[in-house]
Design a protein around this motif. Sequence first.
Motif, mmCIF file in Angstrom:
data_model
loop_
_atom_site.group_PDB
_atom_site.id
_atom_site.type_symbol
_atom_site.label_atom_id
_atom_site.label_comp_id
_atom_site.label_asym_id
_atom_site.label_seq_id
_atom_site.Cartn_x
_atom_site.Cartn_y
_atom_site.Cartn_z
ATOM 1 N N SER A 1 0.828 -1.202 0.000
ATOM 2 C CA SER A 1 0.000 0.000 0.000
ATOM 3 C C SER A 1 0.868 1.260 0.000
ATOM 4 N N ILE A 2 1.909 1.259 0.820
ATOM 5 C CA ILE A 2 2.835 2.396 0.876
ATOM 6 C C ILE A 2 3.526 2.580 -0.474
ATOM 7 N N LEU A 3 4.046 1.497 -1.018
ATOM 8 C CA LEU A 3 4.776 1.571 -2.286
ATOM 9 C C LEU A 3 3.864 1.977 -3.435
ATOM 10 N N GLU A 4 2.651 1.485 -3.429
ATOM 11 C CA GLU A 4 1.686 1.842 -4.482
ATOM 12 C C GLU A 4 1.395 3.342 -4.440
ATOM 13 N N SER A 5 1.197 3.872 -3.252
ATOM 14 C CA SER A 5 0.869 5.291 -3.118
ATOM 15 C C SER A 5 2.059 6.195 -3.454
ATOM 16 N N ALA A 6 3.271 5.658 -3.363
ATOM 17 C CA ALA A 6 4.473 6.480 -3.589
ATOM 18 C C ALA A 6 5.052 6.330 -4.998
ATOM 19 N N LYS A 7 4.346 5.668 -5.894
ATOM 20 C CA LYS A 7 4.879 5.449 -7.241
ATOM 21 C C LYS A 7 5.172 6.756 -7.976
ATOM 22 N N THR A 8 4.373 7.771 -7.745
ATOM 23 C CA THR A 8 4.582 9.046 -8.443
ATOM 24 C C THR A 8 5.124 10.133 -7.523
ATOM 25 N N LYS B 1 11.040 3.556 7.724
ATOM 26 C CA LYS B 1 12.413 3.162 8.023
ATOM 27 C C LYS B 1 12.729 1.814 7.366
ATOM 28 N N TYR B 2 11.825 0.866 7.504
ATOM 29 C CA TYR B 2 12.035 -0.475 6.946
ATOM 30 C C TYR B 2 12.141 -0.444 5.416
ATOM 31 N N VAL B 3 11.204 0.222 4.750
ATOM 32 C CA VAL B 3 11.233 0.209 3.284
ATOM 33 C C VAL B 3 12.423 0.985 2.724
ATOM 34 N N GLN B 4 12.856 2.015 3.434
ATOM 35 C CA GLN B 4 14.044 2.746 2.979
ATOM 36 C C GLN B 4 15.311 1.922 3.197
ATOM 37 N N GLU B 5 15.419 1.263 4.334
ATOM 38 C CA GLU B 5 16.595 0.425 4.615
ATOM 39 C C GLU B 5 16.710 -0.726 3.623
ATOM 40 N N ASN B 6 15.577 -1.148 3.065
ATOM 41 C CA ASN B 6 15.568 -2.258 2.116
ATOM 42 C C ASN B 6 15.486 -1.784 0.666
ATOM 43 N N ASP B 7 15.750 -0.513 0.447
ATOM 44 C CA ASP B 7 15.809 0.091 -0.889
ATOM 45 C C ASP B 7 14.522 -0.101 -1.692
ATOM 46 N N LEU B 8 13.387 -0.054 -1.008
ATOM 47 C CA LEU B 8 12.100 -0.150 -1.692
ATOM 48 C C LEU B 8 11.496 1.238 -1.908
ATOM 49 N N LEU B 9 11.962 2.207 -1.129
ATOM 50 C CA LEU B 9 11.445 3.567 -1.165
ATOM 51 C C LEU B 9 12.605 4.521 -0.918
ATOM 52 N N ARG B 10 12.592 5.656 -1.594
ATOM 53 C CA ARG B 10 13.646 6.654 -1.367
ATOM 54 C C ARG B 10 13.024 8.024 -1.106
ATOM 55 N N PHE B 11 13.754 8.846 -0.355
ATOM 56 C CA PHE B 11 13.321 10.207 -0.084
ATOM 57 C C PHE B 11 14.065 11.129 -1.025
ATOM 58 N N GLU B 12 13.323 11.985 -1.723
ATOM 59 C CA GLU B 12 13.926 12.941 -2.651
ATOM 60 C C GLU B 12 14.005 14.306 -1.979
ATOM 61 N N GLU B 13 15.227 14.720 -1.694
ATOM 62 C CA GLU B 13 15.447 16.000 -0.999
ATOM 63 C C GLU B 13 14.844 17.168 -1.763
ATOM 64 N N LYS B 14 15.031 17.192 -3.073
ATOM 65 C CA LYS B 14 14.596 18.329 -3.890
ATOM 66 C C LYS B 14 13.092 18.562 -3.788
ATOM 67 N N THR B 15 12.310 17.490 -3.863
ATOM 68 C CA THR B 15 10.852 17.628 -3.844
ATOM 69 C C THR B 15 10.258 17.379 -2.463
ATOM 70 N N GLN B 16 11.066 16.851 -1.533
ATOM 71 C CA GLN B 16 10.596 16.477 -0.198
ATOM 72 C C GLN B 16 9.506 15.402 -0.265
ATOM 73 N N ASN B 17 9.604 14.542 -1.275
ATOM 74 C CA ASN B 17 8.657 13.450 -1.469
ATOM 75 C C ASN B 17 9.347 12.109 -1.350
ATOM 76 N N TYR B 18 8.558 11.101 -1.045
ATOM 77 C CA TYR B 18 9.021 9.719 -1.062
ATOM 78 C C TYR B 18 8.582 9.116 -2.383
ATOM 79 N N ARG B 19 9.460 8.281 -2.959
ATOM 80 C CA ARG B 19 9.150 7.665 -4.240
ATOM 81 C C ARG B 19 9.586 6.207 -4.227
ATOM 82 N N THR B 20 8.752 5.361 -4.811
ATOM 83 C CA THR B 20 9.040 3.930 -4.913
ATOM 84 C C THR B 20 10.243 3.722 -5.837
ATOM 85 N N THR B 21 11.187 2.907 -5.410
ATOM 86 C CA THR B 21 12.381 2.618 -6.208
ATOM 87 C C THR B 21 12.089 1.507 -7.223
ATOM 88 N N LYS B 22 13.069 1.239 -8.077
ATOM 89 C CA LYS B 22 12.943 0.136 -9.040
ATOM 90 C C LYS B 22 12.726 -1.186 -8.299
#
Length: 92
Positions: free
Chosen positions: A14-21, A44-65
């Motif tokens: 659900s988190i990853l789906e919502s963060a796709k864009t 914390k968990y999804v970022q540590e496992n490279d599933l989600l990243r935080f983009e400093e420029k936009t201050q948004n979270y985005r789903t990784t590859k």
Amino acid sequence: MNMKYRSRYEIIASILESAKTGITKTKIMYSAFLSYAQMTGYLKYVQENDLLRFEEKTQNYRTTKKGLGFLRLSHELSQVTHFPNSLNEFNK
């Protein structure tokens, strides 16, 4: 009261789906129906496992590859399986 149990994998999907864009932390919390404490732990968990990243420029979270791969597998699994919402469904 009949509440649907969600697995950790469903919550992560659900988190990853919502963060796709790209999405803010607050919108993740509301879209995944999580408390602030729950959301903090999952982020914390999804970022540590490279599933989600935080983009400093936009201050948004985005789903990784890798996160998109997780979503693809999650969707495939849901196509071939059906898990009951409660243990009572096993007894039908």
